[in-house]
Structure formats: structure tokens, C-alpha cells
Design a protein around this motif. Structure first.
Motif, PDB file in Angstrom:
ATOM      1  N   GLU A 173     -10.128   7.665   1.840  1.00 32.78           N
ATOM      2  CA  GLU A 173      -8.722   8.037   1.686  1.00 32.78           C
ATOM      3  C   GLU A 173      -8.573   9.533   1.927  1.00 32.78           C
ATOM      4  O   GLU A 173      -9.242  10.346   1.285  1.00 32.78           O
ATOM      5  CB  GLU A 173      -8.227   7.662   0.289  1.00 32.78           C
ATOM      6  N   ARG A 202      -0.453  12.759  16.249  1.00 35.49           N
ATOM      7  CA  ARG A 202       0.618  11.808  15.932  1.00 35.49           C
ATOM      8  C   ARG A 202       1.953  12.525  15.692  1.00 35.49           C
ATOM      9  O   ARG A 202       2.920  11.901  15.256  1.00 35.49           O
ATOM     10  CB  ARG A 202       0.219  11.007  14.678  1.00 35.49           C
ATOM     11  N   ALA A 212      -2.910   8.159   4.172  1.00 40.20           N
ATOM     12  CA  ALA A 212      -3.753   8.203   5.368  1.00 40.20           C
ATOM     13  C   ALA A 212      -5.175   7.860   4.952  1.00 40.20           C
ATOM     14  O   ALA A 212      -5.675   8.349   3.934  1.00 40.20           O
ATOM     15  CB  ALA A 212      -3.703   9.576   6.019  1.00 40.20           C
ATOM     16  N   ALA A 215     -10.824   4.540   8.337  1.00 34.06           N
ATOM     17  CA  ALA A 215     -11.497   3.251   8.191  1.00 34.06           C
ATOM     18  C   ALA A 215     -12.976   3.365   8.534  1.00 34.06           C
ATOM     19  O   ALA A 215     -13.417   4.337   9.160  1.00 34.06           O
ATOM     20  CB  ALA A 215     -10.828   2.210   9.084  1.00 34.06           C
ATOM     21  N   ASN A 219     -11.288   4.377  12.879  1.00 36.46           N
ATOM     22  CA  ASN A 219      -9.852   4.465  13.123  1.00 36.46           C
ATOM     23  C   ASN A 219      -9.140   5.060  11.905  1.00 36.46           C
ATOM     24  O   ASN A 219      -9.587   4.896  10.769  1.00 36.46           O
ATOM     25  CB  ASN A 219      -9.272   3.078  13.418  1.00 36.46           C
ATOM     26  N   TYR A 221      -5.633   5.164   9.754  1.00 39.42           N
ATOM     27  CA  TYR A 221      -4.334   4.542   9.470  1.00 39.42           C
ATOM     28  C   TYR A 221      -3.462   5.569   8.765  1.00 39.42           C
ATOM     29  O   TYR A 221      -3.890   6.200   7.794  1.00 39.42           O
ATOM     30  CB  TYR A 221      -4.506   3.310   8.575  1.00 39.42           C
ATOM     31  N   VAL A 222      -2.248   5.746   9.278  1.00 33.46           N
ATOM     32  CA  VAL A 222      -1.321   6.720   8.708  1.00 33.46           C
ATOM     33  C   VAL A 222       0.011   6.044   8.421  1.00 33.46           C
ATOM     34  O   VAL A 222       0.568   5.367   9.296  1.00 33.46           O
ATOM     35  CB  VAL A 222      -1.098   7.914   9.656  1.00 33.46           C
ATOM     36  N   ASP A 223       0.512   6.218   7.207  1.00 30.76           N
ATOM     37  CA  ASP A 223       1.828   5.702   6.845  1.00 30.76           C
ATOM     38  C   ASP A 223       2.695   6.875   6.398  1.00 30.76           C
ATOM     39  O   ASP A 223       2.263   7.715   5.610  1.00 30.76           O
ATOM     40  CB  ASP A 223       1.723   4.676   5.709  1.00 30.76           C
TER      41      ASP A 223
END
Length: 236
Positions: A173, A202, A212, A215, A219, A221-223
Motif C-alpha cells: 500500500e 497518470r 494506491a 501489486a 502493476n 492500482y490508483v483510485d
């Protein structure tokens, strides 16, 4: 002391004792429990409830009872850890109810375990045809563990001889609730500069990101706080 003040004090103390007791006894007490864990949890809850509101019982006696019970449960956990016989006595043994696709009626009868309940637990594991089952075992915490016959098992990448991507670590994380997880970056030798470069790709700033995570496959992952969803399905 007025009764309502005493009840408030007792309730706070009761909650604190339960929390301390749970921390001492470990996560197993709050996970899927064996019969002994179930008895321990129920009794501890009952003692704590009496401590909270039953002002007719002296505080120190209830506290003593709770402490003794936690000590007994802790002692049995230590015995179970060090002794196979102790484990068997306190937790019992798993019971096979299906072997080579055949129902073992005697084992089910001893546990008062019905065919209806067996079918229910099989359906919960997406098994609607009992012929698919090679072994089914009732674990000591009451859950059903199933081994399917080889022809009904899921195909894996290894079965198909497909090369797999090596994953050496858990997901990391990076940002949570808009705050950079400094400790995670430090422990995994990741820099703020690297994180900012990934966000720049991004076209995002740290303030825009709610979550964010990096993984295991590399990769990210961003929200963001702004989801850009015009009509959310679960809008309340």
C-alpha cells in the motif's frame, strides 16, 4: 457513588477487560472457533456483562473470576500447543463424512449431522452433485473441507504447462486515505520521487489519490477521490 456513574465505570472497565483478554488469548478466539473456544468466548462475555451492570456483585470478585477464566483458557492454549493429546482433548479430531465418494453414515450419526446440512454445506462450496466429491471432512471448528475427484478439479496453469509470473512479495500500500504510507515505502526501498513519477504518468497529484497500491505483479492500482461516474449504481 451514584448507580449510573458506577454502571458507566463498570461498562468501560468490562470492555477494557474483554479487549485485554482477547489480545492475550490471540486471534483464534475471534476466528472460526472450536467447541472449547466457543465455550470460552460465551463465558467471558457473560462475566464481562455481569461486571458491566450487575452492581449487586462486588467489582473485585467479578474481576477475579474473569482473570481466572482468562488464565485457564490461556493455560489450555499452551497445553494444546505443546501436547498432541491436549489438542485432541480440547479441540477434538476432524471427522470424515465422505470417503471415495461414499457417505459415512455412522460418522454422521455420531455427530448428529444430517444429509440436508451436508448438502447445504456442499452447495456453499459450489458443489451440487455429490458424485464430484472424493473426500469431505468436518473440521474441529465445524466447517466442511472438500477434496474433489481429479476430473472435477479446477485446471491450473501448471496443468496446462503455462509459464507463471513469479511473485516474491505481497501487495504494498502506497497511499491510503490520501496519506503516503511512509513506513511501507521505507521498508520496500521505494522513494517519494518514484511514487511522484508514477502519479505524474497518470497526471495526478498525491492530494487527488485516496488509495494506491503496488501489486505483486508490479502493476499499480490508483483510485482517486473523483470517480468520474455520472450515475453511481450504489448511490445512497
Amino acid at each position: 457513588m451514584p448507580d449510573h456513574y458506577e454502571v458507566i465505570l463498570r461498562s468501560i472497565t468490562s470492555f477494557g477487560l474483554l479487549l485485554i483478554g482477547a489480545r492475550i488469548l490471540g486471534k483464534q478466539t475471534i476466528s472460526k472457533m472450536t467447541i472449547f473456544d466457543f465455550i470460552a468466548s460465551i463465558t467471558m462475555g457473560a462475566i464481562a456483562a455481569s461486571l458491566a451492570f450487575n452492581t449487586s456483585i462486588k467489582f473485585h470478585l467479578t474481576f477475579l473470576s474473569f482473570s481466572i477464566f482468562v488464565a485457564v483458557v490461556f493455560l489450555t492454549a499452551v497445553i494444546s500447543l505443546k501436547s498432541k493429546r491436549g489438542r485432541k482433548f480440547f479441540a477434538g479430531d476432524p471427522t470424515i463424512v465422505l470417503q471415495n465418494g461414499k457417505i459415512l453414515e455412522n460418522n454422521m450419526r455420531k455427530m448428529r449431522y444430517t444429509l440436508d446440512y451436508l448438502n447445504q454445506q456442499l452447495r456453499e462450496k459450489d458443489i451440487f452433485n455429490i458424485e464430484e466429491v472424493l473426500y469431505a471432512i468436518i473440521e474441529t471448528n465445524g466447517t466442511l473441507t472438500v477434496l474433489k475427484k481429479p476430473q472435477y478439479r479446477y485446471v491450473t496453469r501448471q496443468d496446462l504447462m503455462i509459464p507463471e509470473m513469479q511473485e516474491q512479495r505481497l501487495a504494498i500500500e502506497l497511499i491510503m486515505d490520501g496519506e503516503v504510507m511512509e513506513q511501507n515505502l521505507k521498508q520496500n526501498n521505494l522513494s517519494h520521487k518514484w511514487l511522484q513519477l508514477e502519479l505524474d504518468k497518470r497526471k495526478l497529484s498525491k492530494k487527488e489519490v485516496v488509495y494506491a497500491v503496488l501489486a505483486a505483479n508490479g502493476n499499480i492500482y490508483v483510485d482517486t477521490y473523483k470517480d468520474h461516474i455520472i450515475s453511481p449504481i450504489d448511490k445512497e
